[in-house]
Write a protein that holds these residues in place. Structure first.
Motif, PDB file in Angstrom:
ATOM      1  N   LEU A 116      -6.226   9.713   6.366  1.00 25.05           N
ATOM      2  CA  LEU A 116      -6.437   8.115   6.956  1.00 25.05           C
ATOM      3  C   LEU A 116      -7.720   8.062   8.236  1.00 25.05           C
ATOM      4  N   GLN A 117      -7.891   9.964   8.444  1.00 28.18           N
ATOM      5  CA  GLN A 117      -8.265  10.539   9.831  1.00 28.18           C
ATOM      6  C   GLN A 117      -9.605   9.708   9.530  1.00 28.18           C
ATOM      7  N   GLY A 118      -9.950   9.106  11.281  1.00 31.24           N
ATOM      8  CA  GLY A 118     -11.787   8.365  11.581  1.00 31.24           C
ATOM      9  C   GLY A 118     -11.282   6.947  10.810  1.00 31.24           C
ATOM     10  N   SER A 165       0.712  -1.313  -0.142  1.00 26.13           N
ATOM     11  CA  SER A 165      -0.059  -0.185   0.712  1.00 26.13           C
ATOM     12  C   SER A 165       0.793   1.551  -0.118  1.00 26.13           C
ATOM     13  N   ARG A 166       0.530   2.715  -0.146  1.00 24.22           N
ATOM     14  CA  ARG A 166       1.290   3.863  -0.412  1.00 24.22           C
ATOM     15  C   ARG A 166       1.274   3.721   1.146  1.00 24.22           C
ATOM     16  N   TYR A 167       0.275   3.107   1.862  1.00 25.66           N
ATOM     17  CA  TYR A 167       1.475   4.149   3.407  1.00 25.66           C
ATOM     18  C   TYR A 167       2.065   2.869   3.947  1.00 25.66           C
ATOM     19  N   ALA A 168       2.823   2.445   2.916  1.00 20.89           N
ATOM     20  CA  ALA A 168       3.357   0.628   3.979  1.00 20.89           C
ATOM     21  C   ALA A 168       4.999   1.779   4.671  1.00 20.89           C
ATOM     22  N   ASN A 169       5.311   0.305   5.569  1.00 21.72           N
ATOM     23  CA  ASN A 169       6.355   1.262   6.107  1.00 21.72           C
ATOM     24  C   ASN A 169       8.108   0.703   5.166  1.00 21.72           C
ATOM     25  N   PRO A 170       8.717   1.180   4.735  1.00 17.37           N
ATOM     26  CA  PRO A 170       9.137   0.955   4.269  1.00 17.37           C
ATOM     27  C   PRO A 170      10.873  -0.147   4.962  1.00 17.37           C
ATOM     28  N   PHE A 171      10.026  -0.169   6.418  1.00 14.82           N
ATOM     29  CA  PHE A 171      12.097  -0.139   7.163  1.00 14.82           C
ATOM     30  C   PHE A 171      10.855  -1.728   7.425  1.00 14.82           C
ATOM     31  N   ARG A 172      11.723  -2.631   7.732  1.00 17.23           N
ATOM     32  CA  ARG A 172      11.024  -4.356   8.181  1.00 17.23           C
ATOM     33  C   ARG A 172      11.760  -5.267   8.983  1.00 17.23           C
ATOM     34  N   ALA A 173      11.002  -4.834  10.041  1.00 16.45           N
ATOM     35  CA  ALA A 173      12.018  -6.245  10.944  1.00 16.45           C
ATOM     36  C   ALA A 173      13.047  -7.282   9.698  1.00 16.45           C
ATOM     37  N   GLY A 174      13.896  -7.226  10.541  1.00 20.12           N
ATOM     38  CA  GLY A 174      14.767  -8.240  10.087  1.00 20.12           C
ATOM     39  C   GLY A 174      15.654  -7.598   8.567  1.00 20.12           C
ATOM     40  N   ASP A 175      15.365  -6.095   8.640  1.00 19.24           N
ATOM     41  CA  ASP A 175      16.467  -5.538   7.545  1.00 19.24           C
ATOM     42  C   ASP A 175      17.591  -5.692   8.048  1.00 19.24           C
ATOM     43  N   PRO A 176      18.944  -4.590   7.346  1.00 20.25           N
ATOM     44  CA  PRO A 176      19.680  -4.504   8.479  1.00 20.25           C
ATOM     45  C   PRO A 176      19.336  -3.340   9.322  1.00 20.25           C
ATOM     46  N   SER A 177      19.981  -3.078  10.614  1.00 23.22           N
ATOM     47  CA  SER A 177      20.220  -1.469  11.108  1.00 23.22           C
ATOM     48  C   SER A 177      20.914  -0.473  10.392  1.00 23.22           C
ATOM     49  N   PRO A 178      20.335   0.277   9.901  1.00 25.43           N
ATOM     50  CA  PRO A 178      20.745   1.762   9.562  1.00 25.43           C
ATOM     51  C   PRO A 178      22.185   1.908  10.475  1.00 25.43           C
ATOM     52  N   LEU A 231       0.867   6.087  12.795  1.00 18.96           N
ATOM     53  CA  LEU A 231      -0.579   6.549  11.240  1.00 18.96           C
ATOM     54  C   LEU A 231      -1.517   6.384  12.518  1.00 18.96           C
ATOM     55  N   LEU A 232      -2.161   5.946  13.373  1.00 22.71           N
ATOM     56  CA  LEU A 232      -3.268   5.608  14.118  1.00 22.71           C
ATOM     57  C   LEU A 232      -2.942   7.221  14.826  1.00 22.71           C
ATOM     58  N   HIS A 233      -2.112   7.578  15.306  1.00 23.90           N
ATOM     59  CA  HIS A 233      -1.572   8.607  16.290  1.00 23.90           C
ATOM     60  C   HIS A 233      -1.711  10.044  15.397  1.00 23.90           C
ATOM     61  N   LEU A 234      -1.033   9.827  13.958  1.00 25.21           N
ATOM     62  CA  LEU A 234      -0.896  10.586  13.300  1.00 25.21           C
ATOM     63  C   LEU A 234      -2.196  11.859  12.828  1.00 25.21           C
ATOM     64  N   VAL A 276      10.979  15.951   4.615  1.00 21.00           N
ATOM     65  CA  VAL A 276       9.987  16.252   3.045  1.00 21.00           C
ATOM     66  C   VAL A 276       9.079  14.391   3.515  1.00 21.00           C
ATOM     67  N   GLY A 277       9.561  13.479   5.139  1.00 21.76           N
ATOM     68  CA  GLY A 277       8.157  13.147   5.718  1.00 21.76           C
ATOM     69  C   GLY A 277       7.144  13.977   5.867  1.00 21.76           C
ATOM     70  N   ARG A 278       7.577  14.955   6.531  1.00 23.07           N
ATOM     71  CA  ARG A 278       6.034  15.562   7.575  1.00 23.07           C
ATOM     72  C   ARG A 278       5.137  15.829   6.108  1.00 23.07           C
ATOM     73  N   CYS A 279       5.205  15.930   4.923  1.00 24.09           N
ATOM     74  CA  CYS A 279       4.858  16.829   3.697  1.00 24.09           C
ATOM     75  C   CYS A 279       4.227  15.334   3.665  1.00 24.09           C
ATOM     76  N   TYR A 280       4.863  13.684   3.907  1.00 22.87           N
ATOM     77  CA  TYR A 280       3.544  13.081   3.563  1.00 22.87           C
ATOM     78  C   TYR A 280       3.093  12.227   4.487  1.00 22.87           C
ATOM     79  N   ALA A 281       3.358  12.923   5.785  1.00 19.15           N
ATOM     80  CA  ALA A 281       2.893  12.967   7.396  1.00 19.15           C
ATOM     81  C   ALA A 281       1.858  13.365   7.590  1.00 19.15           C
ATOM     82  N   GLU A 282       1.182  14.486   7.139  1.00 16.45           N
ATOM     83  CA  GLU A 282       0.361  16.164   6.582  1.00 16.45           C
ATOM     84  C   GLU A 282      -1.002  15.050   5.747  1.00 16.45           C
ATOM     85  N   ARG A 283      -0.253  14.056   4.130  1.00 15.99           N
ATOM     86  CA  ARG A 283      -0.815  13.691   3.373  1.00 15.99           C
ATOM     87  C   ARG A 283      -1.302  11.918   3.968  1.00 15.99           C
ATOM     88  N   PHE A 284      -1.071  11.688   4.499  1.00 20.16           N
ATOM     89  CA  PHE A 284      -1.972  10.286   5.434  1.00 20.16           C
ATOM     90  C   PHE A 284      -2.533  10.825   6.398  1.00 20.16           C
TER      91      PHE A 284
END
Length: 116
Positions: A75-77, A26-39, A95-98, A63-71
């Motif tokens: 997703l509200q409600g 989905s467009r709202y998916a987390n690009p970071f996953r458990a098991g991926d190499p740590s930064p 995302l629920l909190h946001l 840049v993330g703030r712009c996506y956060a506002e759109r998301f």
């Protein structure tokens, strides 16, 4: 109050307009996953909590703030559906909190930069 549910994108169709799938693909998916190499080079693979924390931190960046506002507006409600087990950290909680925070968000972002 909207909640996080566990399910697939197919299960979301049964929710009608009360829920939306935010998991992988989905467009709202987390690009970071458990098991991926740590930064961090000092650590092994990321845990679910680290992947969620990195997602949350990314949404606070310039840049993330712009996506956060759109998301948040989109997703509200709504109940959010992801494949993560309900007893582990999930980006859907971020995302629920946001989307449902009581404070007003700033003006919509533009990714085009300042005008001259």
């Amino acid at each position: 109050m909207p909640i996080r549910r566990r399910g697939s994108s197919h299960a979301t169709s049964a929710l009608s307009t009360s829920g939306i799938y935010v998991g992988n693909g989905s467009r709202y998916a987390n690009p970071f996953r458990a098991g991926d190499p740590s930064p961090s080079q000092c650590r092994g693979p990321m845990t679910a909590e680290e992947a969620v924390d990195l997602f949350a931190a990314t949404l606070k960046g310039p840049v993330g703030r712009c996506y956060a506002e759109r998301f948040a507006r989109a997703l509200q409600g709504l109940d959010l559906v992801c494949t993560c087990p309900l007893d582990v950290p999930c980006h859907a909680d971020v995302l629920l909190h946001l989307a449902n925070e009581p404070e007003p968000r700033g003006a919509a972002c533009s990714l085009e930069g300042p005008s001259r």
